[in-house]
Write an enzyme that holds these catalytic residues in place. Structure first.
Site, PDB file in Angstrom:
ATOM      1  N   LYS A   1      -2.129  -7.704   6.105  1.00 21.37           N
ATOM      2  CA  LYS A   1      -0.970  -6.913   5.654  1.00 21.37           C
ATOM      3  C   LYS A   1      -0.656  -5.818   6.667  1.00 21.37           C
ATOM      4  O   LYS A   1      -1.554  -5.071   7.074  1.00 21.37           O
ATOM      5  CB  LYS A   1      -1.284  -6.283   4.295  1.00 21.37           C
ATOM      6  CG  LYS A   1      -0.200  -5.363   3.750  1.00 21.37           C
ATOM      7  CD  LYS A   1      -0.520  -4.970   2.307  1.00 21.37           C
ATOM      8  CE  LYS A   1       0.492  -4.012   1.708  1.00 21.37           C
ATOM      9  NZ  LYS A   1       0.295  -2.623   2.106  1.00 21.37           N
TER      10      LYS A   1
ATOM     11  N   HIS B   1       4.322  -0.648   5.236  1.00 24.03           N
ATOM     12  CA  HIS B   1       3.544   0.203   4.335  1.00 24.03           C
ATOM     13  C   HIS B   1       4.470   1.139   3.534  1.00 24.03           C
ATOM     14  O   HIS B   1       4.132   2.270   3.222  1.00 24.03           O
ATOM     15  CB  HIS B   1       2.533   1.027   5.147  1.00 24.03           C
ATOM     16  CG  HIS B   1       1.232   1.303   4.437  1.00 24.03           C
ATOM     17  ND1 HIS B   1       0.057   0.657   4.731  1.00 24.03           N
ATOM     18  CD2 HIS B   1       0.911   2.192   3.472  1.00 24.03           C
ATOM     19  CE1 HIS B   1      -0.925   1.137   3.973  1.00 24.03           C
ATOM     20  NE2 HIS B   1      -0.436   2.067   3.198  1.00 24.03           N
TER      21      HIS B   1
ATOM     22  N   SER C   1      -6.089  -2.286  -4.755  1.00 25.27           N
ATOM     23  CA  SER C   1      -6.394  -1.526  -3.537  1.00 25.27           C
ATOM     24  C   SER C   1      -7.886  -1.251  -3.384  1.00 25.27           C
ATOM     25  O   SER C   1      -8.603  -1.048  -4.369  1.00 25.27           O
ATOM     26  CB  SER C   1      -5.650  -0.187  -3.581  1.00 25.27           C
ATOM     27  OG  SER C   1      -6.099   0.673  -2.569  1.00 25.27           O
TER      28      SER C   1
ATOM     29  N   SER D   1       5.160  -5.938   6.587  1.00 24.25           N
ATOM     30  CA  SER D   1       5.181  -4.670   5.840  1.00 24.25           C
ATOM     31  C   SER D   1       5.153  -3.501   6.790  1.00 24.25           C
ATOM     32  O   SER D   1       4.469  -3.551   7.819  1.00 24.25           O
ATOM     33  CB  SER D   1       3.935  -4.616   4.937  1.00 24.25           C
ATOM     34  OG  SER D   1       3.764  -3.332   4.363  1.00 24.25           O
TER      35      SER D   1
ATOM     36  N   TYR E   1      -9.609  -2.542   2.922  1.00 24.19           N
ATOM     37  CA  TYR E   1      -9.510  -1.633   4.076  1.00 24.19           C
ATOM     38  C   TYR E   1     -10.831  -1.728   4.825  1.00 24.19           C
ATOM     39  O   TYR E   1     -11.902  -1.819   4.205  1.00 24.19           O
ATOM     40  CB  TYR E   1      -9.322  -0.180   3.625  1.00 24.19           C
ATOM     41  CG  TYR E   1      -7.889   0.261   3.466  1.00 24.19           C
ATOM     42  CD1 TYR E   1      -6.936   0.016   4.444  1.00 24.19           C
ATOM     43  CD2 TYR E   1      -7.493   0.978   2.336  1.00 24.19           C
ATOM     44  CE1 TYR E   1      -5.617   0.451   4.288  1.00 24.19           C
ATOM     45  CE2 TYR E   1      -6.181   1.412   2.178  1.00 24.19           C
ATOM     46  CZ  TYR E   1      -5.254   1.141   3.164  1.00 24.19           C
ATOM     47  OH  TYR E   1      -3.957   1.570   3.014  1.00 24.19           O
TER      48      TYR E   1
ATOM     49  N   ARG F   1       6.349   1.016  -5.083  1.00 25.17           N
ATOM     50  CA  ARG F   1       6.705   2.163  -5.929  1.00 25.17           C
ATOM     51  C   ARG F   1       7.364   1.781  -7.260  1.00 25.17           C
ATOM     52  O   ARG F   1       7.059   2.414  -8.279  1.00 25.17           O
ATOM     53  CB  ARG F   1       7.602   3.118  -5.149  1.00 25.17           C
ATOM     54  CG  ARG F   1       6.866   3.768  -3.956  1.00 25.17           C
ATOM     55  CD  ARG F   1       7.843   4.612  -3.160  1.00 25.17           C
ATOM     56  NE  ARG F   1       7.286   5.235  -1.982  1.00 25.17           N
ATOM     57  CZ  ARG F   1       7.229   4.657  -0.771  1.00 25.17           C
ATOM     58  NH1 ARG F   1       7.665   3.414  -0.603  1.00 25.17           N
ATOM     59  NH2 ARG F   1       6.738   5.307   0.264  1.00 25.17           N
TER      60      ARG F   1
ATOM     61  N   GLN G   1      -7.237  -6.019  -1.992  1.00 20.57           N
ATOM     62  CA  GLN G   1      -6.801  -5.472  -0.698  1.00 20.57           C
ATOM     63  C   GLN G   1      -7.977  -4.768  -0.045  1.00 20.57           C
ATOM     64  O   GLN G   1      -8.546  -3.841  -0.599  1.00 20.57           O
ATOM     65  CB  GLN G   1      -5.645  -4.479  -0.897  1.00 20.57           C
ATOM     66  CG  GLN G   1      -5.171  -3.826   0.396  1.00 20.57           C
ATOM     67  CD  GLN G   1      -5.837  -2.477   0.634  1.00 20.57           C
ATOM     68  OE1 GLN G   1      -6.044  -1.710  -0.299  1.00 20.57           O
ATOM     69  NE2 GLN G   1      -6.195  -2.187   1.880  1.00 20.57           N
TER      70      GLN G   1
ATOM     71  N   THR H   1      -5.529  -4.984   5.013  1.00 20.92           N
ATOM     72  CA  THR H   1      -4.466  -4.089   5.496  1.00 20.92           C
ATOM     73  C   THR H   1      -4.870  -3.479   6.829  1.00 20.92           C
ATOM     74  O   THR H   1      -5.930  -2.851   6.937  1.00 20.92           O
ATOM     75  CB  THR H   1      -4.186  -2.976   4.468  1.00 20.92           C
ATOM     76  OG1 THR H   1      -3.784  -3.584   3.243  1.00 20.92           O
ATOM     77  CG2 THR H   1      -3.087  -2.041   4.950  1.00 20.92           C
TER      78      THR H   1
HETATM   79  C1  FNR Z   1       0.674   2.424  -0.730  1.00 19.88           C
HETATM   80  N1  FNR Z   1       0.390   1.274   0.003  1.00 19.88           N
HETATM   81  C2  FNR Z   1      -0.910   0.850   0.147  1.00 19.88           C
HETATM   82  N2  FNR Z   1      -1.195  -0.284   0.855  1.00 19.88           N
HETATM   83  C3  FNR Z   1      -2.462  -0.742   0.951  1.00 19.88           C
HETATM   84  O1  FNR Z   1      -2.688  -1.772   1.587  1.00 19.88           O
HETATM   85  N3  FNR Z   1      -3.482  -0.061   0.339  1.00 19.88           N
HETATM   86  C4  FNR Z   1      -3.288   1.084  -0.366  1.00 19.88           C
HETATM   87  O2  FNR Z   1      -4.227   1.667  -0.909  1.00 19.88           O
HETATM   88  C5  FNR Z   1      -1.955   1.584  -0.449  1.00 19.88           C
HETATM   89  N4  FNR Z   1      -1.691   2.742  -1.139  1.00 19.88           N
HETATM   90  C6  FNR Z   1      -0.396   3.168  -1.302  1.00 19.88           C
HETATM   91  C7  FNR Z   1      -0.128   4.316  -2.043  1.00 19.88           C
HETATM   92  C8  FNR Z   1       1.191   4.707  -2.269  1.00 19.88           C
HETATM   93  C9  FNR Z   1       1.474   5.933  -3.085  1.00 19.88           C
HETATM   94  C10 FNR Z   1       2.255   3.936  -1.736  1.00 19.88           C
HETATM   95  C11 FNR Z   1       3.692   4.303  -2.012  1.00 19.88           C
HETATM   96  C12 FNR Z   1       1.988   2.823  -0.974  1.00 19.88           C
HETATM   97  C13 FNR Z   1       1.500   0.443   0.543  1.00 19.88           C
HETATM   98  C14 FNR Z   1       1.928  -0.610  -0.494  1.00 19.88           C
HETATM   99  O3  FNR Z   1       0.961  -1.600  -0.660  1.00 19.88           O
HETATM  100  C15 FNR Z   1       3.230  -1.323  -0.088  1.00 19.88           C
HETATM  101  O4  FNR Z   1       3.100  -1.824   1.225  1.00 19.88           O
HETATM  102  C16 FNR Z   1       4.463  -0.419  -0.168  1.00 19.88           C
HETATM  103  O5  FNR Z   1       4.409   0.441  -1.274  1.00 19.88           O
HETATM  104  C17 FNR Z   1       5.711  -1.281  -0.250  1.00 19.88           C
HETATM  105  O6  FNR Z   1       6.854  -0.487  -0.207  1.00 19.88           O
HETATM  106  P1  FNR Z   1       7.698  -0.055  -1.503  1.00 19.88           P
HETATM  107  O7  FNR Z   1       7.829  -1.266  -2.398  1.00 19.88           O
HETATM  108  O8  FNR Z   1       6.923   1.062  -2.153  1.00 19.88           O
HETATM  109  O9  FNR Z   1       8.971   0.400  -0.908  1.00 19.88           O
END
Ligand code: FNR
Length: 357
Positions: free
Chosen positions: A232, A256, A118, A254, A141, A311, A139, A167
């Site tokens: 993304k 997110h 990230s 996604s 931002y 997660r 990734q 993203t």
């Molecule tokens: C994320 N996600 C995320 N995505 C991204 O592009 N940059 C980021 O910094 C973050 N940070 C982040 C923190 C937390 C606590 C969560 C739960 C999620 C989204 C992540 O990349 C992904 O899209 C989702 O977590 C996928 O869903 P599941 O597998 O958690 O259900």
């Protein structure tokens, strides 16, 4: 509520699937950190739908197939991965374990897979890649403007990151957690001051969104690197088509993990139309709600080239660091292999029906 339990230095016994890590992770995190990891946005409706949607896809057993010598290998952007399960970018991983992103990177490498780091990582891009001992994905931002975004991109490229995942679905950064002292986004510069607004201006449109990227910025970003570029956070087939028409190499379907727009559809529901809109012009990855190897299989069967998990690997990280993450990946791989065996699929392209390249 007592103090969180200490981290384990071995994997717990008796865990049969990633969800088995849930209670172990929960009792090893402060309640506010656990909530931050778990929660979705709004009424949590997208979050809840994400996990449920997979249950509605049937799996048809195909007994008697000879699957000896089968495997889960794929090739993605020139790299061979032992399986199609990529670790999604998750911010601030030192919240969950002192070894943070480095532990996830080591686990991904040990399982011959891939981690997407990230922009909000809590360790430097350089130390994470050193821990991995292999190139990783980054990734990105948007950093308020083009020069600042380019600087971060160039740092990732210099550190040997080999694919960029841009993203786009979270343009408004809502801080939902007060970060503990010593944990922050160490790779980012201090942002410029928030634009001062006139009384008649909107904080959303003229404030936050004034610093968010648009399609022209994506076209610009495409010109800044020859690395594979994925976008993304795509759920609409027209957006998917536009992404590949702008020359991107793929996208991640996604929502997110249900954390941004409550009410957004599940990624799985959007996948078939997106696959058909992309029509082989780029790779289609999927995340949000994958919890076991059957879910991985179903996403592939509906046309994804690979999946990302969020997660579930953090449950492993919070429990037992790199060992826990590696074990979660291994459990998913085992379940995927078992599902392939029971459905008579000898390799990933027999699930997707496509030729892997
Ligand atoms: C994320 N996600 C995320 N995505 C991204 O592009 N940059 C980021 O910094 C973050 N940070 C982040 C923190 C937390 C606590 C969560 C739960 C999620 C989204 C992540 O990349 C992904 O899209 C989702 O977590 C996928 O869903 P599941 O597998 O958690 O259900």
């Amino acid at each position: 509520m007592g103090e969180p339990l200490p981290k384990l230095s071995r994997i717990p016994e008796g865990i049969l699937n990633p969800a088995g890590y849930l209670p172990f992770a929960k009792e090893r995190l402060l309640p506010e950190i656990w909530r931050y990891l778990k929660e979705g946005s709004g009424n949590q409706s997208t979050l809840q739908a994400n996990e449920r949607v997979f249950d509605h896809i049937p799996l048809i057993p195909r007994p008697l197939a000879d699957v000896r010598g089968s495997h889960t290998r794929i090739t993605l952007f020139g790299q061979t991965l032992a399986h199609p399960i990529i670790l999604a970018p998750l911010a601030y991983q030192r919240l969950y374990h002192p070894h943070g992103e480095s532990a996830s990177a080591m686990a991904a490498a040990a399982q011959e897979g891939q981690l997407c780091v990230s922009s909000l990582a809590s360790q430097t891009l350089e130390e994470i890649i050193t821990a991995a001992g292999q190139p990783l994905w980054f990734q990105l931002y948007w950093q308020e403007d083009r020069p600042r975004t380019l600087k971060l991109l160039q740092r990732a490229i210099a550190a040997d990151y080999r694919a960029i995942v841009f993203t786009v679905d979270a343009p408004v950064k809502q801080a939902t957690i007060q970060l503990p002292a010593g944990i922050h986004a160490v790779n980012l510069e201090t942002p410029p001051p928030f634009p001062s607004l006139l009384p008649q201006q909107s904080q959303v449109f003229d404030g936050w969104m004034a610093q968010a990227p648009c399609w022209e910025d994506l076209a610009w970003l495409r010109e800044q690197t020859t690395l594979p570029l994925l976008v993304k956070g795509i759920l609409h087939p027209q957006d998917a088509a536009k992404v590949v028409e702008l020359g991107c190499d793929g996208l991640v379907v996604s929502n997110h993990g249900g954390r941004v727009l409550d009410g957004a559809p599940t990624s799985l529901a959007c996948l078939p139309e997106i696959v058909s809109a992309v029509s082989g012009r780029g790779k289609v990855l999927l995340d949000s709600g994958i919890r076991n190897g059957r879910d991985v299989y179903k996403a592939l069967a509906l046309g994804a080239d690979a999946v990302l998990i969020g997660r579930p690997y953090i449950w492993g990280l919070a429990t037992a660091g790199a060992l826990g993450v590696a074990h979660v990946i291994r459990l998913l791989r085992d379940e995927l292999e078992m599902t392939m065996a029971l459905t008579g699929a000898a390799n990933i392209s027999e699930i997707t029906g496509q030729t892997q390249s």
